[in-house]
Write a protein that holds these residues in place. Structure first.
Motif, PDB file in Angstrom:
ATOM      1  N   LEU A 140      53.056  17.416  19.056  1.00  0.00           N
ATOM      2  CA  LEU A 140      53.693  16.336  18.291  1.00  0.00           C
ATOM      3  C   LEU A 140      54.681  15.546  19.144  1.00  0.00           C
ATOM      4  CD1 LEU A 140      54.316  17.983  14.806  1.00  0.00           C
ATOM      5  CD2 LEU A 140      52.590  16.281  15.404  1.00  0.00           C
ATOM      6  N   SER A 141      55.485  16.241  19.938  1.00  0.00           N
ATOM      7  CA  SER A 141      56.474  15.517  20.739  1.00  0.00           C
ATOM      8  C   SER A 141      55.836  14.717  21.865  1.00  0.00           C
ATOM      9  CB  SER A 141      57.511  16.487  21.306  1.00  0.00           C
ATOM     10  OG  SER A 141      56.895  17.420  22.169  1.00  0.00           O
ATOM     11  N   MET A 142      54.749  15.208  22.401  1.00  0.00           N
ATOM     12  CA  MET A 142      54.077  14.504  23.491  1.00  0.00           C
ATOM     13  C   MET A 142      53.185  13.369  22.977  1.00  0.00           C
ATOM     14  SD  MET A 142      54.753  16.153  26.444  1.00  0.00           S
ATOM     15  CE  MET A 142      53.350  16.023  27.502  1.00  0.00           C
ATOM     16  N   SER A 143      52.761  13.439  21.726  1.00  0.00           N
ATOM     17  CA  SER A 143      51.797  12.457  21.223  1.00  0.00           C
ATOM     18  C   SER A 143      52.398  11.062  21.051  1.00  0.00           C
ATOM     19  CB  SER A 143      51.177  12.934  19.915  1.00  0.00           C
ATOM     20  OG  SER A 143      52.154  13.047  18.920  1.00  0.00           O
ATOM     21  N   ILE A 144      53.688  10.955  20.933  1.00  0.00           N
ATOM     22  CA  ILE A 144      54.307   9.632  20.831  1.00  0.00           C
ATOM     23  C   ILE A 144      54.121   8.878  22.146  1.00  0.00           C
ATOM     24  CG2 ILE A 144      56.507   8.415  20.569  1.00  0.00           C
ATOM     25  CD1 ILE A 144      57.319  10.690  18.650  1.00  0.00           C
ATOM     26  N   THR A 145      54.204   9.600  23.240  1.00  0.00           N
ATOM     27  CA  THR A 145      54.083   8.987  24.560  1.00  0.00           C
ATOM     28  C   THR A 145      52.641   8.888  25.036  1.00  0.00           C
ATOM     29  OG1 THR A 145      56.225   9.901  25.135  1.00  0.00           O
ATOM     30  CG2 THR A 145      54.868   9.151  26.947  1.00  0.00           C
ATOM     31  N   PHE A 146      51.866   9.944  24.845  1.00  0.00           N
ATOM     32  CA  PHE A 146      50.530  10.041  25.444  1.00  0.00           C
ATOM     33  C   PHE A 146      49.385   9.986  24.439  1.00  0.00           C
ATOM     34  CE2 PHE A 146      53.429  12.569  28.147  1.00  0.00           C
ATOM     35  CZ  PHE A 146      53.365  11.804  29.289  1.00  0.00           C
ATOM     36  N   GLY A 147      49.658   9.662  23.182  1.00  0.00           N
ATOM     37  CA  GLY A 147      48.615   9.740  22.175  1.00  0.00           C
ATOM     38  C   GLY A 147      48.436  11.197  21.767  1.00  0.00           C
ATOM     39  N   ALA A 148      47.498  11.487  20.891  1.00  0.00           N
ATOM     40  CA  ALA A 148      47.339  12.857  20.390  1.00  0.00           C
ATOM     41  C   ALA A 148      46.306  13.662  21.158  1.00  0.00           C
ATOM     42  CB  ALA A 148      46.962  12.817  18.921  1.00  0.00           C
ATOM     43  N   VAL A 149      45.324  13.012  21.726  1.00  0.00           N
ATOM     44  CA  VAL A 149      44.205  13.743  22.331  1.00  0.00           C
ATOM     45  C   VAL A 149      44.630  14.438  23.628  1.00  0.00           C
ATOM     46  CG1 VAL A 149      41.882  13.539  23.277  1.00  0.00           C
ATOM     47  CG2 VAL A 149      42.509  12.245  21.244  1.00  0.00           C
ATOM     48  N   LEU A 150      45.290  13.732  24.526  1.00  0.00           N
ATOM     49  CA  LEU A 150      45.688  14.338  25.802  1.00  0.00           C
ATOM     50  C   LEU A 150      46.638  15.522  25.609  1.00  0.00           C
ATOM     51  CD1 LEU A 150      46.089  11.173  28.059  1.00  0.00           C
ATOM     52  CD2 LEU A 150      44.162  12.738  27.907  1.00  0.00           C
ATOM     53  N   PRO A 151      47.693  15.403  24.778  1.00  0.00           N
ATOM     54  CA  PRO A 151      48.529  16.579  24.551  1.00  0.00           C
ATOM     55  C   PRO A 151      47.779  17.734  23.888  1.00  0.00           C
ATOM     56  CG  PRO A 151      49.722  14.626  23.925  1.00  0.00           C
ATOM     57  CD  PRO A 151      48.308  14.205  24.203  1.00  0.00           C
ATOM     58  N   THR A 152      46.787  17.421  23.066  1.00  0.00           N
ATOM     59  CA  THR A 152      45.994  18.483  22.449  1.00  0.00           C
ATOM     60  C   THR A 152      45.182  19.224  23.505  1.00  0.00           C
ATOM     61  OG1 THR A 152      45.871  17.254  20.376  1.00  0.00           O
ATOM     62  CG2 THR A 152      44.241  18.997  20.710  1.00  0.00           C
ATOM     63  N   ILE A 153      44.611  18.489  24.436  1.00  0.00           N
ATOM     64  CA  ILE A 153      43.860  19.126  25.531  1.00  0.00           C
ATOM     65  C   ILE A 153      44.800  19.996  26.357  1.00  0.00           C
ATOM     66  CG2 ILE A 153      42.611  18.700  27.675  1.00  0.00           C
ATOM     67  CD1 ILE A 153      41.502  16.126  26.303  1.00  0.00           C
ATOM     68  N   PHE A 154      45.952  19.433  26.736  1.00  0.00           N
ATOM     69  CA  PHE A 154      46.912  20.209  27.520  1.00  0.00           C
ATOM     70  C   PHE A 154      47.482  21.369  26.706  1.00  0.00           C
ATOM     71  CE2 PHE A 154      47.388  16.116  29.974  1.00  0.00           C
ATOM     72  CZ  PHE A 154      46.694  16.583  31.069  1.00  0.00           C
TER      73      PHE A 154
END
Length: 186
Positions: A140-154
């Motif tokens: 959730l915190s990363m998705s504001i910056t990078f969208g939701a898909v990339l943080p989900t993969i990471f």
């Protein structure tokens, strides 16, 4: 907290995340357009639109809350409030950690972000950072910056690696401890 309260909390939280992501997407659409991100920041790799977050984040939130709810309902009633507090604190810590990682990346402090990302595996030695509340907070915190898909993969990679670190290191430690205690007895 009883099971009905946990279920209501789950749906309120899923609703809040759904409203938040769709509000952000609408705001982005009306201003500069909804951004897209390339895998590994390389234009020769696929581009992923932030629109996917409108589906992915509510689903991930629901999935994480189901897992948390099952874990909280399992123990006796007197342990539930402590477990709820632990889950909440874990979620907040993961939110802060992901926000620090995202901010350091955006501001160009690559030295900090290069240390923060693998440091999660060091935390995995002591904490179960593979659990749903940690991963959801991070995503959730990363998705504001990078969208939701990339943080989900990471997040999936982090969850897998941290579970391996947590369980393998604990297994090795217990085997060494058993070996040394059996040698001391003889």
């Amino acid at each position: 907290m009883n099971e009905q309260q946990l279920s209501a909390t789950k749906w309120y939280f899923v609703g809040f995340i759904t409203l938040a992501i769709w509000s952000l997407l609408l705001w982005q659409y009306l201003h500069a357009g909804v951004p897209s991100h390339y895998l590994l920041q390389r234009a020769d790799l696929p581009e992923i639109s932030n629109w996917w977050g409108g589906i992915l984040l509510p689903f991930l939130t629901w999935l994480a809350m189901v897992r948390v709810q099952k874990r909280i309902v399992k123990p006796p009633t007197e342990n539930r409030s402590l477990l709820c507090k632990q889950v909440f604190i874990s979620f907040i810590l993961a939110l802060c950690y992901g926000a620090m990682l995202a901010i350091s990346f955006v501001k160009g402090y690559t030295d900090i972000s290069a240390v923060l990302f693998p440091a999660i595996l060091i935390f995995a030695l002591f904490f179960r950072v593979y659990r749903a509340e940690f991963i959801l907070g991070f995503i959730l915190s990363m998705s504001i910056t990078f969208g939701a898909v990339l943080p989900t993969i990471f997040g999936a990679i982090i969850a897998s690696a941290s579970a391996i670190v947590y369980f393998v290191v604990r297994f090795i430690y217990s085997q060494v401890k058993n070996l040394t205690s059996s040698k001391q007895i003889n």
